[in-house]
Design a protein around this motif. Structure first.
Motif, PDB file in Angstrom:
ATOM      1  N   PHE A   1       0.838  -1.196   0.000  1.00 27.71           N
ATOM      2  CA  PHE A   1       0.000   0.000   0.000  1.00 27.71           C
ATOM      3  C   PHE A   1       0.874   1.248   0.000  1.00 27.71           C
ATOM      4  O   PHE A   1       1.689   1.441   0.901  1.00 27.71           O
ATOM      5  CB  PHE A   1      -0.913  -0.006   1.224  1.00 27.71           C
ATOM      6  N   LEU A   2       0.697   2.074  -1.014  1.00 24.85           N
ATOM      7  CA  LEU A   2       1.424   3.326  -1.191  1.00 24.85           C
ATOM      8  C   LEU A   2       2.926   3.089  -1.032  1.00 24.85           C
ATOM      9  O   LEU A   2       3.510   2.366  -1.814  1.00 24.85           O
ATOM     10  CB  LEU A   2       0.864   4.397  -0.272  1.00 24.85           C
TER      11      LEU A   2
ATOM     12  N   ASN B   1      10.270  14.537   6.180  1.00 27.75           N
ATOM     13  CA  ASN B   1       9.344  14.710   5.070  1.00 27.75           C
ATOM     14  C   ASN B   1       9.412  13.526   4.115  1.00 27.75           C
ATOM     15  O   ASN B   1      10.470  12.957   3.879  1.00 27.75           O
ATOM     16  CB  ASN B   1       9.663  15.995   4.291  1.00 27.75           C
ATOM     17  N   ASP B   2       8.265  13.170   3.578  1.00 22.77           N
ATOM     18  CA  ASP B   2       8.163  12.178   2.502  1.00 22.77           C
ATOM     19  C   ASP B   2       8.576  10.764   2.916  1.00 22.77           C
ATOM     20  O   ASP B   2       9.135  10.018   2.124  1.00 22.77           O
ATOM     21  CB  ASP B   2       8.987  12.649   1.303  1.00 22.77           C
ATOM     22  N   VAL B   3       8.293  10.385   4.181  1.00 20.55           N
ATOM     23  CA  VAL B   3       8.594   9.026   4.613  1.00 20.55           C
ATOM     24  C   VAL B   3       7.340   8.176   4.807  1.00 20.55           C
ATOM     25  O   VAL B   3       7.460   6.979   5.045  1.00 20.55           O
ATOM     26  CB  VAL B   3       9.445   8.993   5.910  1.00 20.55           C
ATOM     27  N   GLY B   4       6.147   8.786   4.738  1.00 17.85           N
ATOM     28  CA  GLY B   4       4.913   8.014   4.780  1.00 17.85           C
ATOM     29  C   GLY B   4       4.013   8.247   5.973  1.00 17.85           C
ATOM     30  O   GLY B   4       3.123   7.432   6.231  1.00 17.85           O
ATOM     31  N   LYS B   5       4.197   9.336   6.699  1.00 16.88           N
ATOM     32  CA  LYS B   5       3.340   9.604   7.859  1.00 16.88           C
ATOM     33  C   LYS B   5       1.876   9.730   7.433  1.00 16.88           C
ATOM     34  O   LYS B   5       0.993   9.097   8.020  1.00 16.88           O
ATOM     35  CB  LYS B   5       3.793  10.891   8.568  1.00 16.88           C
ATOM     36  N   THR B   6       1.623  10.499   6.421  1.00 12.50           N
ATOM     37  CA  THR B   6       0.261  10.679   5.932  1.00 12.50           C
ATOM     38  C   THR B   6      -0.284   9.383   5.350  1.00 12.50           C
ATOM     39  O   THR B   6      -1.465   9.055   5.541  1.00 12.50           O
ATOM     40  CB  THR B   6       0.218  11.801   4.874  1.00 12.50           C
ATOM     41  N   ASN B   7       0.536   8.614   4.677  1.00 12.38           N
ATOM     42  CA  ASN B   7       0.095   7.333   4.123  1.00 12.38           C
ATOM     43  C   ASN B   7      -0.273   6.350   5.231  1.00 12.38           C
ATOM     44  O   ASN B   7      -1.224   5.579   5.086  1.00 12.38           O
ATOM     45  CB  ASN B   7       1.170   6.735   3.224  1.00 12.38           C
ATOM     46  N   LEU B   8       0.447   6.368   6.330  1.00 17.57           N
ATOM     47  CA  LEU B   8       0.125   5.524   7.467  1.00 17.57           C
ATOM     48  C   LEU B   8      -1.237   5.912   8.037  1.00 17.57           C
ATOM     49  O   LEU B   8      -2.089   5.052   8.299  1.00 17.57           O
ATOM     50  CB  LEU B   8       1.205   5.644   8.543  1.00 17.57           C
TER      51      LEU B   8
ATOM     52  N   PHE C   1      -3.580   7.414   6.423  1.00 16.44           N
ATOM     53  CA  PHE C   1      -4.582   7.085   5.416  1.00 16.44           C
ATOM     54  C   PHE C   1      -4.956   5.603   5.488  1.00 16.44           C
ATOM     55  O   PHE C   1      -6.121   5.236   5.303  1.00 16.44           O
ATOM     56  CB  PHE C   1      -4.098   7.439   4.012  1.00 16.44           C
ATOM     57  N   ALA C   2      -3.997   4.742   5.785  1.00 15.76           N
ATOM     58  CA  ALA C   2      -4.287   3.314   5.936  1.00 15.76           C
ATOM     59  C   ALA C   2      -5.245   3.095   7.109  1.00 15.76           C
ATOM     60  O   ALA C   2      -6.203   2.319   7.001  1.00 15.76           O
ATOM     61  CB  ALA C   2      -2.988   2.528   6.141  1.00 15.76           C
ATOM     62  N   ILE C   3      -5.016   3.780   8.207  1.00 17.12           N
ATOM     63  CA  ILE C   3      -5.925   3.683   9.353  1.00 17.12           C
ATOM     64  C   ILE C   3      -7.295   4.234   8.976  1.00 17.12           C
ATOM     65  O   ILE C   3      -8.327   3.631   9.283  1.00 17.12           O
ATOM     66  CB  ILE C   3      -5.354   4.426  10.575  1.00 17.12           C
ATOM     67  N   ARG C   4      -7.306   5.344   8.291  1.00 19.16           N
ATOM     68  CA  ARG C   4      -8.575   5.937   7.873  1.00 19.16           C
ATOM     69  C   ARG C   4      -9.323   5.011   6.911  1.00 19.16           C
ATOM     70  O   ARG C   4     -10.541   4.917   6.957  1.00 19.16           O
ATOM     71  CB  ARG C   4      -8.331   7.294   7.232  1.00 19.16           C
ATOM     72  N   PHE C   5      -8.598   4.308   6.048  1.00 20.95           N
ATOM     73  CA  PHE C   5      -9.234   3.364   5.130  1.00 20.95           C
ATOM     74  C   PHE C   5      -9.965   2.275   5.908  1.00 20.95           C
ATOM     75  O   PHE C   5     -11.045   1.832   5.515  1.00 20.95           O
ATOM     76  CB  PHE C   5      -8.202   2.751   4.190  1.00 20.95           C
ATOM     77  N   LEU C   6      -9.381   1.840   7.025  1.00 22.24           N
ATOM     78  CA  LEU C   6     -10.029   0.818   7.848  1.00 22.24           C
ATOM     79  C   LEU C   6     -11.285   1.341   8.537  1.00 22.24           C
ATOM     80  O   LEU C   6     -12.266   0.620   8.682  1.00 22.24           O
ATOM     81  CB  LEU C   6      -9.067   0.319   8.932  1.00 22.24           C
ATOM     82  N   LEU C   7     -11.253   2.581   8.971  1.00 21.71           N
ATOM     83  CA  LEU C   7     -12.306   3.104   9.838  1.00 21.71           C
ATOM     84  C   LEU C   7     -13.374   3.931   9.132  1.00 21.71           C
ATOM     85  O   LEU C   7     -14.456   4.110   9.686  1.00 21.71           O
ATOM     86  CB  LEU C   7     -11.676   3.941  10.957  1.00 21.71           C
ATOM     87  N   ASP C   8     -13.099   4.447   7.962  1.00 19.22           N
ATOM     88  CA  ASP C   8     -14.022   5.357   7.273  1.00 19.22           C
ATOM     89  C   ASP C   8     -14.694   4.645   6.102  1.00 19.22           C
ATOM     90  O   ASP C   8     -14.061   4.355   5.089  1.00 19.22           O
ATOM     91  CB  ASP C   8     -13.254   6.579   6.778  1.00 19.22           C
ATOM     92  N   ARG C   9     -15.975   4.372   6.228  1.00 17.83           N
ATOM     93  CA  ARG C   9     -16.698   3.651   5.178  1.00 17.83           C
ATOM     94  C   ARG C   9     -16.756   4.415   3.867  1.00 17.83           C
ATOM     95  O   ARG C   9     -16.789   3.812   2.800  1.00 17.83           O
ATOM     96  CB  ARG C   9     -18.118   3.352   5.639  1.00 17.83           C
ATOM     97  N   VAL C  10     -16.794   5.725   3.925  1.00 19.00           N
ATOM     98  CA  VAL C  10     -16.870   6.529   2.699  1.00 19.00           C
ATOM     99  C   VAL C  10     -15.619   6.318   1.856  1.00 19.00           C
ATOM    100  O   VAL C  10     -15.689   6.179   0.634  1.00 19.00           O
ATOM    101  CB  VAL C  10     -17.053   8.023   3.037  1.00 19.00           C
ATOM    102  N   ILE C  11     -14.462   6.271   2.490  1.00 21.29           N
ATOM    103  CA  ILE C  11     -13.212   6.065   1.764  1.00 21.29           C
ATOM    104  C   ILE C  11     -13.092   4.622   1.281  1.00 21.29           C
ATOM    105  O   ILE C  11     -12.745   4.368   0.129  1.00 21.29           O
ATOM    106  CB  ILE C  11     -11.998   6.434   2.647  1.00 21.29           C
ATOM    107  N   SER C  12     -13.405   3.666   2.145  1.00 18.42           N
ATOM    108  CA  SER C  12     -13.205   2.263   1.771  1.00 18.42           C
ATOM    109  C   SER C  12     -14.197   1.770   0.724  1.00 18.42           C
ATOM    110  O   SER C  12     -13.894   0.834  -0.004  1.00 18.42           O
ATOM    111  CB  SER C  12     -13.261   1.367   3.008  1.00 18.42           C
ATOM    112  N   LYS C  13     -15.350   2.394   0.606  1.00 23.48           N
ATOM    113  CA  LYS C  13     -16.319   1.920  -0.392  1.00 23.48           C
ATOM    114  C   LYS C  13     -15.838   2.166  -1.820  1.00 23.48           C
ATOM    115  O   LYS C  13     -16.246   1.471  -2.736  1.00 23.48           O
ATOM    116  CB  LYS C  13     -17.688   2.570  -0.191  1.00 23.48           C
ATOM    117  N   ASN C  14     -14.948   3.120  -2.010  1.00 21.38           N
ATOM    118  CA  ASN C  14     -14.418   3.412  -3.345  1.00 21.38           C
ATOM    119  C   ASN C  14     -13.336   2.438  -3.775  1.00 21.38           C
ATOM    120  O   ASN C  14     -12.954   2.409  -4.939  1.00 21.38           O
ATOM    121  CB  ASN C  14     -13.888   4.847  -3.409  1.00 21.38           C
ATOM    122  N   GLY C  15     -12.806   1.656  -2.846  1.00 23.85           N
ATOM    123  CA  GLY C  15     -11.757   0.694  -3.180  1.00 23.85           C
ATOM    124  C   GLY C  15     -10.417   1.376  -3.437  1.00 23.85           C
ATOM    125  O   GLY C  15     -10.216   2.539  -3.115  1.00 23.85           O
TER     126      GLY C  15
END
Length: 72
Positions: free
Chosen positions: A11-12, A31-38, A40-54
């Protein structure tokens, strides 16, 4: 809900990472080591709006779409 660990694969910018979590965690780094991507992975698990888009092709590690993205 109590998250005790996070496992991310293909993932990312994460080929494979496992993180043990407690009730207080901090995310920091250069900078640019993946803090936001990490986060986002948590948000993908918890936020149905984001995860429904795949996932999009750009969400795969090094754009290798043959391997499955795993966020658990």
């Amino acid at each position: 809900m109590n998250l005790k660990s996070l496992n991310v694969g293909n993932f990312l910018n994460f080929e494979r990472v496992s993180i043990d979590l407690t009730n207080q965690n901090g995310v920091f780094g250069m900078n640019d080591v993946g803090k936001t991507n990490l986060l986002f992975a948590i948000r993908f698990l918890l936020d149905r709006v984001i995860s429904k888009n795949g996932f999009r092709e750009s969400d795969y590690f090094k754009n290798v779409i043959d391997r499955v993205i795993r966020i658990t």
